[in-house]
Design an enzyme around this catalytic site. Structure first.
Site, PDB file in Angstrom:
ATOM      1  N   ASP A   1       1.414   1.925  -1.945  1.00 32.79           N
ATOM      2  CA  ASP A   1       0.792   0.883  -1.126  1.00 32.79           C
ATOM      3  C   ASP A   1      -0.092   1.530  -0.066  1.00 32.79           C
ATOM      4  OD1 ASP A   1       0.134  -1.574   0.006  1.00 32.79           O
ATOM      5  OD2 ASP A   1       1.972  -1.709   1.188  1.00 32.79           O
TER       6      ASP A   1
ATOM      7  N   HIS B   1       9.800  -1.329   7.092  1.00 39.23           N
ATOM      8  CA  HIS B   1      10.352  -0.941   5.802  1.00 39.23           C
ATOM      9  C   HIS B   1      10.032   0.518   5.529  1.00 39.23           C
ATOM     10  CE1 HIS B   1       6.264  -2.658   5.185  1.00 39.23           C
ATOM     11  NE2 HIS B   1       6.083  -1.495   4.576  1.00 39.23           N
TER      12      HIS B   1
ATOM     13  N   GLN C   1       9.514  -1.364  -1.255  1.00 39.10           N
ATOM     14  CA  GLN C   1       9.503  -1.193   0.193  1.00 39.10           C
ATOM     15  C   GLN C   1      10.692  -1.922   0.822  1.00 39.10           C
ATOM     16  OE1 GLN C   1       5.538  -2.817   0.680  1.00 39.10           O
ATOM     17  NE2 GLN C   1       4.670  -0.807   1.109  1.00 39.10           N
TER      18      GLN C   1
ATOM     19  N   ASP D   1       2.874  -2.112  12.974  1.00 44.40           N
ATOM     20  CA  ASP D   1       2.683  -2.948  11.795  1.00 44.40           C
ATOM     21  C   ASP D   1       3.742  -4.050  11.720  1.00 44.40           C
ATOM     22  OD1 ASP D   1       1.378  -3.362   9.127  1.00 44.40           O
ATOM     23  OD2 ASP D   1       3.373  -2.836   8.390  1.00 44.40           O
TER      24      ASP D   1
ATOM     25  N   GLU E   1       0.418  -5.852  15.625  1.00 40.76           N
ATOM     26  CA  GLU E   1      -0.077  -6.733  14.566  1.00 40.76           C
ATOM     27  C   GLU E   1       0.908  -7.899  14.492  1.00 40.76           C
ATOM     28  OE1 GLU E   1      -1.045  -6.803   9.781  1.00 40.76           O
ATOM     29  OE2 GLU E   1       0.820  -5.976  10.565  1.00 40.76           O
TER      30      GLU E   1
END
Length: 552
Positions: A68, A111, A176, A208, A249
């Site tokens: 990812d 994660h 994840q 994140d 975020e």
């Protein structure tokens, strides 16, 4: 000796800077292996410095299986070997500091990768010390397919682990697994990760998926946010490095903003303003300022030390989930009419120039909005030269192509025959015609224009530091705003429509000085004529007056 104030940043540097978002993997390859690296990024620091960038926000660069694009971390304390070594990273942060550029690292702690040693240990035994570092269920929960981040691609949020015989929770992809961030040991580990990279020269973190990080997790568990976690992280950050920041975020409703900032700014220093971003694109699509004005008013209040992060495009899809269905369809119709341009039933997977049909007037209008709305502008790499997208690539990879430096093979990004990411070649956005080297010498190029507006923004601290109000124009297509700071004022006007507009504005001052061109205005009532997609940045009160009164 000066008394240390752990929760105060003396200069609040993030208030009046410009942040540049880039991915080490796709920025510059120094050794010809087809993958960008820190030595290559270091070589391009002078480019960023000349552009006027004050901080670089790096996408994840930690060790990862890269399923990812690095968001599946397998070691938080190591640089991925494709990008270099820890020594290369330290040399980069030192070189950035010499140029007055700060480094912001991506903190991905919701994660890990399923290949992380923590998860391997957790799944190996139910009595493992790491078992409670993740979220498990003996049976498949009833809500196993709810709350997916990537609908249409992701199949569930719970997956069966054959090694342990139980189900594990993953808000994102099944490779994840989510960390159990309510566990005090996990929270302590997050602080260790932050402390490690602070020691190596970073000036903060873009955190994140913050709402997921602070949520309680478990089978049947409602996602209740634990906001005190943010205060603890901020306290640790301020204790270790006085001027480091946390940029969140958090795509949340405006009514919860103070939960993330804190009532007196004791939590996150910065948040991305998703509400303004989404309504900005509706304004561009519909030529209607109304919802954008309401979003600006809804996000007006914040602690004095807090700041919004403003952006046009980021590393992900353009998320339109906060718009009404009718508004979202209007934006799709204008900017992503084909299904291949859309993603996750809520967003657009295109870069800005193709969305705006490469109309120079609209691109400059969008940049003017980015740099003049309240907050700190964040520029996505490649946007400064008008890079396009590659819709033949899956999902978000369409906008994650290598930086286009020149018309040399592979866009000057790498000398390798095989690249880690496909370069855009041919067509209107191919590197042969869109590249930094060519635009550097063109006074009207996208690169030259971006550099000019960055310099203008840094000369206008009223935007970053001051208070604002939306001015009445009597015209749904014309947005006008006034900023005030330390007895200085600015008035900024934008025409969202493709037709000329004329408005009258009343101001306290008798003169408006046009900062981009000739055409000052005098008198208490100002008649302003705007060309299609035109805009004006004015200093209010007259230039001589302002030169006498400016105190920054």
């Amino acid at each position: 000796m000066r008394e240390r104030k752990p929760d105060v940043i003396d200069d609040l540097w993030y208030k009046n800077t410009v942040i540049y978002n880039c991915d080490v993997r796709t920025f510059m390859d120094s050794n010809g292996d087809g993958t960008g690296d820190f030595r290559g990024l270091k070589r391009r620091l002078d480019y960023l410095s000349s552009l006027g960038i004050g901080a670089v926000w790096l996408m994840p660069f930690y060790a990862s299986p890269d399923r990812d694009d690095g968001y599946d971390v397998s070691d938080y304390y190591a640089v991925d070997s494709r990008y270099g070594t820890l020594g290369d990273f330290v040399e980069f942060t030192h070189a950035a500091k010499q140029r007055g550029i700060r480094v912001i690292a991506d903190l991905v702690v919701n994660h890990t990768s399923d290949e992380h040693p923590w998860f391997k240990e957790a799944r190996a035994s139910k009595t493992s010390r790491k078992r409670d570092w993740y979220v498990w269920s003996k049976t498949r929960p009833k809500d196993w397919n709810r709350g997916m981040v990537f609908p249409g691609v992701q199949k569930s949020t719970w997956s069966h682990d054959p090694k342990s015989g139980e189900w594990y929770f993953h808000r994102f992809y099944d490779f994840q697994p989510d960390l159990n961030t309510s566990n005090p040991e996990v929270q302590a580990e997050i602080r260790r990760i932050m402390g490690f990279w602070l020691q190596l020269g970073v000036s903060g973190f873009r955190m994140d998926a913050v709402p997921f990080v602070i949520s309680k997790k478990g089978p049947g568990q409602k996602p209740v946010e634990q906001y005190d976690m943010l205060r603890d992280l901020r306290a640790f950050l301020s204790w270790r490095t006085e001027d480091a920041i946390l940029l969140a975020e958090a795509n949340v409703l405006p009514r919860t903003n103070f939960e993330y900032f804190g009532e007196v700014g004791e939590r996150m220093q910065m948040m991305f303003n998703f509400d303004v971003n989404q309504h900005l694109f509706y304004a561009l699509a519909a030529h209607d300022k109304g919802p954008l004005e309401r979003a600006l008013v809804a996000t007006h209040d914040r602690p004095q030390t807090a700041q919004w992060g403003l952006f046009l495009r980021n590393n992900d899809e353009l998320d339109l989930g906060r718009l009404t269905e009718a508004q979202r369809e209007k934006v799709f119709q204008e900017f992503a009419p084909d299904k291949s341009m859309q993603l996750y039933d809520r967003g657009i997977r295109r870069r800005l120039p193709p969305m705006l049909k490469d109309d120079k007037r609209r691109l400059r209008l969008a940049l003017s909005l980015l740099f003049s709305l309240p907050g700190t502008p964040v520029v996505r790499y490649g946007d400064e030269i008008g890079m396009g997208d590659d819709l033949s690539l899956p999902e978000r990879k369409a906008i994650r192509t290598p930086m286009q430096w020149s018309s040399e093979p592979n866009a000057g990004f790498s000398k390798a025959r095989r690249l880690a990411a496909k370069v855009i070649s041919g067509g209107p956005y191919g590197y042969e015609t869109v590249n930094a080297a060519q635009q550097k010498y063109e006074p009207e190029s996208m690169l030259s224009w971006t550099g000019r507006i960055i310099r203008m923004r840094k000369e206008c601290p009223e935007i970053g530091w001051g208070d604002f109000q939306v001015l009445e124009t009597g015209n749904r297509a014309v947005l006008a705003m006034r900023y005030e700071w330390r007895d200085n004022a600015m008035v900024i006007v934008h025409n969202l429509a493709g037709e000329p507009q004329e408005v009258r504005l009343r101001t306290k001052e008798d003169k408006l000085v046009n900062l981009f061109a000739t055409g000052d205005s005098e008198g208490k009532s100002h008649k302003i004529s705007l060309e299609p997609y035109g805009f004006r940045w004015y200093r209010a009160g007259g230039l001589d007056y302002l030169l006498r009164r400016r105190e920054y």
